[in-house]
Design a protein around this motif. Sequence first.
Motif, PDB file in Angstrom:
ATOM      1  N   ASN A  60       0.818  -1.215   0.000  1.00 13.63           N
ATOM      2  CA  ASN A  60       0.000   0.000   0.000  1.00 13.63           C
ATOM      3  C   ASN A  60       0.852   1.266   0.000  1.00 13.63           C
ATOM      4  O   ASN A  60       0.435   2.302  -0.522  1.00 13.63           O
ATOM      5  N   LYS A  61       2.037   1.178   0.598  1.00 11.49           N
ATOM      6  CA  LYS A  61       2.931   2.338   0.642  1.00 11.49           C
ATOM      7  C   LYS A  61       3.941   2.327  -0.517  1.00 11.49           C
ATOM      8  O   LYS A  61       4.872   3.135  -0.544  1.00 11.49           O
ATOM      9  N   ASN A  62       3.730   1.366  -1.460  1.00  4.56           N
ATOM     10  CA  ASN A  62       4.549   1.279  -2.680  1.00  4.56           C
ATOM     11  C   ASN A  62       6.038   1.074  -2.396  1.00  4.56           C
ATOM     12  O   ASN A  62       6.898   1.585  -3.112  1.00  4.56           O
ATOM     13  N   PHE A  63       6.324   0.287  -1.356  1.00  2.00           N
ATOM     14  CA  PHE A  63       7.711   0.051  -0.984  1.00  2.00           C
ATOM     15  C   PHE A  63       8.328  -1.182  -1.652  1.00  2.00           C
ATOM     16  O   PHE A  63       9.554  -1.297  -1.725  1.00  2.00           O
ATOM     17  N   ILE A  64       7.528  -2.124  -2.100  1.00  2.00           N
ATOM     18  CA  ILE A  64       8.063  -3.436  -2.452  1.00  2.00           C
ATOM     19  C   ILE A  64       9.080  -3.378  -3.586  1.00  2.00           C
ATOM     20  O   ILE A  64      10.230  -3.834  -3.427  1.00  2.00           O
ATOM     21  N   GLU A  65       8.722  -2.852  -4.727  1.00  2.00           N
ATOM     22  CA  GLU A  65       9.660  -2.836  -5.852  1.00  2.00           C
ATOM     23  C   GLU A  65      10.856  -1.916  -5.600  1.00  2.00           C
ATOM     24  O   GLU A  65      11.999  -2.307  -5.886  1.00  2.00           O
ATOM     25  N   PRO A  66      10.666  -0.706  -5.051  1.00  2.22           N
ATOM     26  CA  PRO A  66      11.835   0.127  -4.744  1.00  2.22           C
ATOM     27  C   PRO A  66      12.792  -0.527  -3.743  1.00  2.22           C
ATOM     28  O   PRO A  66      14.012  -0.391  -3.870  1.00  2.22           O
ATOM     29  N   LEU A  67      12.235  -1.250  -2.775  1.00  2.00           N
ATOM     30  CA  LEU A  67      13.092  -1.925  -1.798  1.00  2.00           C
ATOM     31  C   LEU A  67      13.877  -3.056  -2.455  1.00  2.00           C
ATOM     32  O   LEU A  67      15.082  -3.218  -2.201  1.00  2.00           O
ATOM     33  N   LYS A  68      13.219  -3.814  -3.324  1.00  2.00           N
ATOM     34  CA  LYS A  68      13.909  -4.883  -4.050  1.00  2.00           C
ATOM     35  C   LYS A  68      15.040  -4.307  -4.894  1.00  2.00           C
ATOM     36  O   LYS A  68      16.139  -4.869  -4.954  1.00  2.00           O
ATOM     37  N   THR A  69      14.773  -3.191  -5.553  1.00  2.00           N
ATOM     38  CA  THR A  69      15.798  -2.546  -6.381  1.00  2.00           C
ATOM     39  C   THR A  69      16.962  -2.058  -5.526  1.00  2.00           C
ATOM     40  O   THR A  69      18.133  -2.227  -5.894  1.00  2.00           O
ATOM     41  N   TYR A  70      16.649  -1.479  -4.385  1.00  2.00           N
ATOM     42  CA  TYR A  70      17.669  -0.980  -3.467  1.00  2.00           C
ATOM     43  C   TYR A  70      18.609  -2.115  -3.056  1.00  2.00           C
ATOM     44  O   TYR A  70      19.840  -1.972  -3.078  1.00  2.00           O
ATOM     45  N   ILE A  71      18.023  -3.251  -2.704  1.00  2.00           N
ATOM     46  CA  ILE A  71      18.828  -4.405  -2.279  1.00  2.00           C
ATOM     47  C   ILE A  71      19.612  -4.983  -3.453  1.00  2.00           C
ATOM     48  O   ILE A  71      20.796  -5.310  -3.332  1.00  2.00           O
ATOM     49  N   LYS A  72      18.958  -5.084  -4.609  1.00  2.00           N
ATOM     50  CA  LYS A  72      19.616  -5.623  -5.810  1.00  2.00           C
ATOM     51  C   LYS A  72      20.820  -4.781  -6.205  1.00  2.00           C
ATOM     52  O   LYS A  72      21.818  -5.297  -6.734  1.00  2.00           O
ATOM     53  N   ASN A  73      20.759  -3.494  -5.914  1.00  2.00           N
ATOM     54  CA  ASN A  73      21.865  -2.593  -6.253  1.00  2.00           C
ATOM     55  C   ASN A  73      23.037  -2.691  -5.273  1.00  2.00           C
ATOM     56  O   ASN A  73      24.003  -1.941  -5.383  1.00  2.00           O
ATOM     57  N   GLY A  74      22.918  -3.604  -4.298  1.00  2.00           N
ATOM     58  CA  GLY A  74      24.042  -3.888  -3.410  1.00  2.00           C
ATOM     59  C   GLY A  74      24.124  -3.026  -2.171  1.00  2.00           C
ATOM     60  O   GLY A  74      25.137  -3.044  -1.470  1.00  2.00           O
ATOM     61  N   MET A  75      23.057  -2.299  -1.868  1.00  2.00           N
ATOM     62  CA  MET A  75      23.071  -1.446  -0.684  1.00  2.00           C
ATOM     63  C   MET A  75      22.863  -2.291   0.572  1.00  2.00           C
ATOM     64  O   MET A  75      22.072  -3.233   0.572  1.00  2.00           O
ATOM     65  N   PRO A  76      23.569  -1.971   1.667  1.00  2.00           N
ATOM     66  CA  PRO A  76      23.443  -2.757   2.901  1.00  2.00           C
ATOM     67  C   PRO A  76      22.008  -2.749   3.447  1.00  2.00           C
ATOM     68  O   PRO A  76      21.378  -1.700   3.559  1.00  2.00           O
ATOM     69  N   PHE A  77      21.535  -3.938   3.788  1.00  2.00           N
ATOM     70  CA  PHE A  77      20.161  -4.134   4.269  1.00  2.00           C
ATOM     71  C   PHE A  77      20.194  -4.989   5.531  1.00  2.00           C
ATOM     72  O   PHE A  77      20.926  -5.982   5.598  1.00  2.00           O
ATOM     73  N   LEU A  78      19.378  -4.608   6.519  1.00  2.00           N
ATOM     74  CA  LEU A  78      19.224  -5.415   7.730  1.00  2.00           C
ATOM     75  C   LEU A  78      17.741  -5.622   8.001  1.00  2.00           C
ATOM     76  O   LEU A  78      16.996  -4.663   8.210  1.00  2.00           O
ATOM     77  N   GLY A  79      17.314  -6.888   8.018  1.00  2.00           N
ATOM     78  CA  GLY A  79      15.957  -7.230   8.395  1.00  2.00           C
ATOM     79  C   GLY A  79      15.932  -7.704   9.840  1.00  2.00           C
ATOM     80  O   GLY A  79      16.790  -8.483  10.255  1.00  2.00           O
ATOM     81  N   ILE A  80      14.951  -7.220  10.608  1.00  2.00           N
ATOM     82  CA  ILE A  80      14.841  -7.575  12.020  1.00  2.00           C
ATOM     83  C   ILE A  80      13.511  -8.264  12.280  1.00  2.00           C
ATOM     84  O   ILE A  80      12.451  -7.720  11.953  1.00  2.00           O
ATOM     85  N   CYS A  81      13.558  -9.466  12.860  1.00  2.00           N
ATOM     86  CA  CYS A  81      12.377 -10.234  13.247  1.00  2.00           C
ATOM     87  C   CYS A  81      11.450 -10.443  12.046  1.00  2.00           C
ATOM     88  O   CYS A  81      11.807 -11.138  11.107  1.00  2.00           O
ATOM     89  N   LEU A  82      10.278  -9.837  12.041  1.00  2.00           N
ATOM     90  CA  LEU A  82       9.385  -9.965  10.893  1.00  2.00           C
ATOM     91  C   LEU A  82      10.057  -9.465   9.620  1.00  2.00           C
ATOM     92  O   LEU A  82       9.808  -9.982   8.531  1.00  2.00           O
TER      93      LEU A  82
END
Length: 205
Positions: A60-82
Amino acid sequence: MELIGIIDYQMSNLYSVYKAIEEVNGIPKIISNPKELKTISKVILPGVGSFDSALHSLQNKNFIEPLKTYIKNGMPFLGICLGFQLLMQSSEEGKSEGLGIVRGRVKKFDKELVKNIPHIGWNSIQITNYNSPLWVNFNTSPWFYFIHSYYVYLDNKNIESAFVQYDNLSFTVAMSLDNIMAVQFHPEKSSQSGLMILKNFTKMS
């Protein structure tokens, strides 16, 4: 100035993470619009709540594709719990497809193996991959704070960087895959060990 983005999708304890990042001398920024991903050098996806609700909120907040692109571009990502669980392809908690960034699924605790559900409180973990950037300056069995009823099952165990034994079940609680880091526990609630995790993340390049 490197900003640490914390994604706000209305499913997380943002300010605990925010304060913890400040405590390790990072510069946190709450990200509520996907366009803001272009302004940060690292991103944290925290989370509490249900799998489906979280995915619907991200959608709903249109985060999914931009977040995937951000990660695919090699930017550091940390997921916590959920935020760790959402990286998987699916979850027994819901019907929605996960982000599918990591091959694996989220499973419910088997009552025959785990007597006390949810898994709440402190537990010591076993580090399996000291090459992960998260484990700089750690010993073999640090303690962290957990609260969850589902756990991640990775298709590729080689990306696991730590596991925990809980009752009669051992399962993955941390993973490292290139720029992608994720943990099942809550570092923002885990005292000095948790702060060290977050400090190590802020130093990733």
